[in-house]
Write a protein that holds these residues in place. Sequence first.
Motif, short mmCIF file in Angstrom:
data_model
loop_
_atom_site.label_atom_id
_atom_site.label_comp_id
_atom_site.label_asym_id
_atom_site.label_seq_id
_atom_site.Cartn_x
_atom_site.Cartn_y
_atom_site.Cartn_z
N TYR A 136 0.39 -0.97 0.20
CA TYR A 136 -0.30 0.13 0.00
C TYR A 136 0.75 1.27 -0.50
CZ TYR A 136 -3.99 -2.96 1.34
OH TYR A 136 -4.33 -3.98 1.41
N THR A 137 2.06 0.77 0.63
CA THR A 137 2.86 2.24 0.82
C THR A 137 4.10 2.79 -0.09
OG1 THR A 137 3.75 1.40 2.30
CG2 THR A 137 2.28 2.58 3.17
N ARG A 138 4.56 1.38 -1.02
CA ARG A 138 5.60 1.27 -1.25
C ARG A 138 6.86 1.23 -0.57
NH1 ARG A 138 3.28 0.50 -6.43
NH2 ARG A 138 1.37 2.15 -7.20
N GLY A 139 6.60 1.33 -0.06
CA GLY A 139 7.35 0.39 1.13
C GLY A 139 8.60 -1.03 1.16
N SER A 140 9.25 -0.97 1.82
CA SER A 140 10.36 -1.89 2.02
C SER A 140 10.50 -2.69 3.06
CB SER A 140 12.09 -1.27 1.41
OG SER A 140 12.46 -0.65 2.66
N LEU A 141 11.23 -3.89 2.71
CA LEU A 141 11.49 -4.53 4.12
C LEU A 141 12.38 -5.21 4.42
CD1 LEU A 141 7.80 -7.35 3.36
CD2 LEU A 141 7.99 -5.85 4.76
N VAL A 142 13.05 -5.08 5.94
CA VAL A 142 13.69 -5.62 6.06
C VAL A 142 13.78 -6.98 6.98
CG1 VAL A 142 16.59 -5.10 8.03
CG2 VAL A 142 14.94 -3.50 6.47
N VAL A 143 14.08 -7.98 6.76
CA VAL A 143 13.62 -9.55 6.85
C VAL A 143 15.03 -9.98 7.93
CG1 VAL A 143 13.06 -11.96 6.56
CG2 VAL A 143 12.00 -10.00 5.37
N MET A 144 14.94 -10.51 9.35
CA MET A 144 15.87 -10.56 9.71
C MET A 144 15.63 -11.82 10.51
SD MET A 144 16.61 -8.01 13.38
CE MET A 144 18.09 -7.80 13.65
N GLY B 71 8.65 -12.45 -6.77
CA GLY B 71 7.32 -12.35 -7.58
C GLY B 71 6.26 -11.71 -6.49
N LYS B 72 7.17 -11.14 -5.82
CA LYS B 72 5.74 -9.86 -5.50
C LYS B 72 6.34 -8.49 -5.53
CE LYS B 72 4.16 -12.69 -1.32
NZ LYS B 72 3.36 -12.60 -0.77
N ASN B 73 7.45 -8.41 -6.29
CA ASN B 73 7.71 -7.20 -6.73
C ASN B 73 7.94 -6.12 -4.99
OD1 ASN B 73 9.38 -5.43 -8.67
ND2 ASN B 73 7.55 -4.16 -9.33
N ILE B 74 8.94 -6.50 -4.21
CA ILE B 74 9.11 -5.65 -2.65
C ILE B 74 10.52 -4.83 -2.50
CG2 ILE B 74 9.32 -5.77 -0.47
CD1 ILE B 74 5.92 -6.96 -0.77
N ASP B 75 10.56 -4.36 -2.52
CA ASP B 75 12.36 -3.62 -1.81
C ASP B 75 12.50 -4.73 -0.62
OD1 ASP B 75 14.59 -3.08 -2.21
OD2 ASP B 75 14.08 -1.41 -1.11
N CYS B 76 13.53 -5.39 -0.57
CA CYS B 76 13.93 -6.49 0.48
C CYS B 76 15.27 -6.46 1.06
CB CYS B 76 13.10 -7.88 0.27
SG CYS B 76 13.34 -8.70 2.10
N THR B 77 15.33 -6.48 1.75
CA THR B 77 17.71 -6.78 2.96
C THR B 77 17.07 -7.75 3.48
OG1 THR B 77 17.74 -4.19 2.37
CG2 THR B 77 18.74 -5.20 4.22
N TYR B 78 17.82 -8.75 3.92
CA TYR B 78 17.79 -9.57 4.42
C TYR B 78 18.96 -9.71 5.87
CZ TYR B 78 14.56 -11.79 0.93
OH TYR B 78 13.39 -11.67 -0.04
N LEU B 79 18.85 -9.92 6.42
CA LEU B 79 20.20 -9.78 7.72
C LEU B 79 19.71 -11.20 8.48
CD1 LEU B 79 18.68 -5.95 8.98
CD2 LEU B 79 20.55 -6.94 7.69
N LEU B 80 21.48 -11.95 8.98
CA LEU B 80 21.27 -12.93 10.03
C LEU B 80 21.78 -12.22 10.97
CD1 LEU B 80 21.15 -16.00 10.58
CD2 LEU B 80 22.53 -16.50 9.14
#
Length: 110
Positions: A28-36, A73-82
């Motif tokens: 909805y916001t055209r934002g991004s995710l940080v998945v950790m 396939g969801k066209n979401i900007d995402c960063t991954y952290l471990l």
Amino acid sequence: MLKRILVPIDGTEHSWRALEYACELVSYTRGSLVVMTVFSGRMKQHIVEFGSDCLYVQMGDEVLDAAHAILSGKNIDCTYLLENDNDIAESILRAVGEQDCDGIVLGSRG
């Protein structure tokens, strides 16, 4: 408005639901995710039987790989952290600041 959302995941059903919910929010916001993913030292000692970090890294990579598969396939900007930290909450809060997140979505159980 939420532009960058941190989503801590641990591979449980509740964390996957949180990830799906966060995907809806940023769509909805055209934002991004940080998945950790954060593993604590205590958890690592119970998981790793041979005194090696290999299993810890493999498990973290598997959780993040599963998240990547969900998001592809969801066209979401995402960063991954471990991360590996004994204080999981502190690690999550630190990531909020370091990644300039303005929200956190996490599962309510598990």
